[in-house]
Design an enzyme around this catalytic site. Structure first.
Site, PDB file in Angstrom:
ATOM      1  NE  ARG A   1      48.763  40.903  56.038  1.00 48.81           N
ATOM      2  CZ  ARG A   1      48.853  39.685  56.569  1.00 48.81           C
ATOM      3  NH1 ARG A   1      48.170  38.687  56.022  1.00 48.81           N
ATOM      4  NH2 ARG A   1      49.600  39.452  57.620  1.00 48.81           N
TER       5      ARG A   1
ATOM      6  CG  ASP B   1      38.238  41.389  41.460  1.00 46.29           C
ATOM      7  OD1 ASP B   1      38.243  41.616  40.243  1.00 46.29           O
ATOM      8  OD2 ASP B   1      38.202  40.234  41.948  1.00 46.29           O
TER       9      ASP B   1
ATOM     10  CG  HIS C   1      35.857  33.670  37.535  1.00 48.71           C
ATOM     11  ND1 HIS C   1      35.225  33.653  38.750  1.00 48.71           N
ATOM     12  CD2 HIS C   1      37.175  33.792  37.819  1.00 48.71           C
ATOM     13  CE1 HIS C   1      36.120  33.752  39.725  1.00 48.71           C
ATOM     14  NE2 HIS C   1      37.311  33.823  39.189  1.00 48.71           N
TER      15      HIS C   1
ATOM     16  CE  LYS D   1      37.417  38.241  38.985  1.00 49.34           C
ATOM     17  NZ  LYS D   1      37.035  38.534  40.384  1.00 49.34           N
TER      18      LYS D   1
ATOM     19  CB  ILE E   1      42.825  42.848  42.941  1.00 53.54           C
ATOM     20  CG1 ILE E   1      43.111  41.638  42.029  1.00 53.54           C
ATOM     21  CG2 ILE E   1      42.243  43.989  42.108  1.00 53.54           C
ATOM     22  CD1 ILE E   1      41.866  40.996  41.449  1.00 53.54           C
TER      23      ILE E   1
ATOM     24  CE1 TYR F   1      36.598  34.663  43.258  1.00 50.15           C
ATOM     25  CE2 TYR F   1      36.532  36.985  43.839  1.00 50.15           C
ATOM     26  CZ  TYR F   1      37.113  35.942  43.147  1.00 50.15           C
ATOM     27  OH  TYR F   1      38.205  36.183  42.353  1.00 50.15           O
TER      28      TYR F   1
ATOM     29  CE  LYS G   1      40.943  36.847  51.705  1.00 49.62           C
ATOM     30  NZ  LYS G   1      41.497  35.912  52.712  1.00 49.62           N
ATOM     31  CB  SER G   2      43.974  41.627  53.396  1.00 48.60           C
ATOM     32  OG  SER G   2      44.160  41.458  54.804  1.00 48.60           O
TER      33      SER G   2
ATOM     34  CG  ASN H   1      47.875  44.714  51.064  1.00 47.88           C
ATOM     35  OD1 ASN H   1      49.054  44.516  51.361  1.00 47.88           O
ATOM     36  ND2 ASN H   1      46.960  43.774  51.154  1.00 47.88           N
TER      37      ASN H   1
ATOM     38  CG  LEU I   1      50.985  40.258  48.380  1.00 49.74           C
ATOM     39  CD1 LEU I   1      50.359  40.907  49.603  1.00 49.74           C
ATOM     40  CD2 LEU I   1      52.352  40.869  48.087  1.00 49.74           C
TER      41      LEU I   1
END
Length: 258
Positions: free
Chosen positions: A234, A47, A108, A77, A226, A52, A228-229, A238, A189
């Site tokens: 991690r 994603d 978005h 998006k 989704i 971004y 993120k890391s 995940n 998270l």
């Protein structure tokens, strides 16, 4: 490599894996490495978003891992301030990502805080032309979803919204289901107190981390998630949420955090 198969949910244009890699605030080489690591570990859902600023890095990772493009579900998006030039933005996104189609394209945010049926109509047109397989929105209210449906007769395939145990709203999930809209949760998270007893007790019972419990909770609610890391360890943990199942009692206790 994570060996457990990733469950999917059905969209009009294909199957969306219920666990994916988010890339918000992932920049430059870190973004490219994160996506590359994720794909090598077994992720098949990435994603991103024009806003971004990392579509080119995501595209380089997609092109460099030797995985068939059709085996990876790619979302990007449209920024709300690009609503008047949606087609050009899509072309730029496809070029940056190095692909001839998207699996999912989202508005978005509601442009100017309005549902914008005219933008939704452009999305429907590019989908019908084969540039996008499924179309949806992000950060839309139920009233805004209904405005798009009333104007065009078509519901978004997905509404990507903040979702975590703290945000849990069974009525909201049911309302999306009634409209045929898949809920995709971001910041799962970041928005959660991982010290909550309901999470730590479930984690201890299954030999996993509280974060893994949160992600598994999303999966069992049929909410696409989704996390993120950019940290390889991690990213791996995940995705490693498919080998255990939360009990009904554990689900109820986590639901009550909302």
């Amino acid at each position: 490599m994570i060996n457990a198969p990733i469950p999917t949910l059905t969209l009009p244009g294909g199957q969306i894996p219920v666990v994916g890699l988010g890339t918000w605030q992932s920049e430059g080489g870190a973004a490219e490495r994160a996506v590359s690591v994720a794909l090598q570990l077994g992720y098949r859902h990435i994603d991103t978003a024009t806003g971004y600023g990392n579509e080119a890095e995501v595209g380089r990772a997609l092109g460099g891992v030797g995985i068939d493009r059709d085996d990876v579900f790619v979302t990007t998006k449209l920024p709300p301030d690009h609503a008047g030039r949606a087609r050009r933005t899509l072309t730029e996104s496809l070029t940056a990502l190095g692909t001839d189609h998207l699996d999912l394209w989202l508005i978005h945010w509601p442009p100017g805080r309005h549902a914008s049926p005219e933008t939704w109509q452009v999305f429907r047109e590019v989908r019908d032309e084969g540039l996008v397989r499924s179309i949806g929105v992000s950060n839309y209210s139920l009233a805004q979803l209904d405005e798009l449906i009333a104007a065009t007769g078509e519901a978004p395939a997905v509404n990507q919204i903040p979702y975590s145990p703290r945000d849990h709203d069974p009525d909201l999930l049911a309302a999306h289901l009634e409209r045929g809209v898949v809920v995709e949760g971001y910041s799962p998270l970041k928005r959660t107190d991982l010290r909550s007893t309901a999470l730590t007790d479930a984690a201890d019972a299954h030999g996993v981390t509280p974060a893994q419990v949160v992600l598994r909770w999303h999966v069992q609610h049929d909410v696409v998630v989704i996390p993120k890391s950019t940290t390889p360890e991690r990213i791996a943990t995940n995705l490693d949420v498919l080998g255990f199942t939360l009990t009904d009692d554990e689900m109820v206790a986590i639901d009550a955090l909302g």
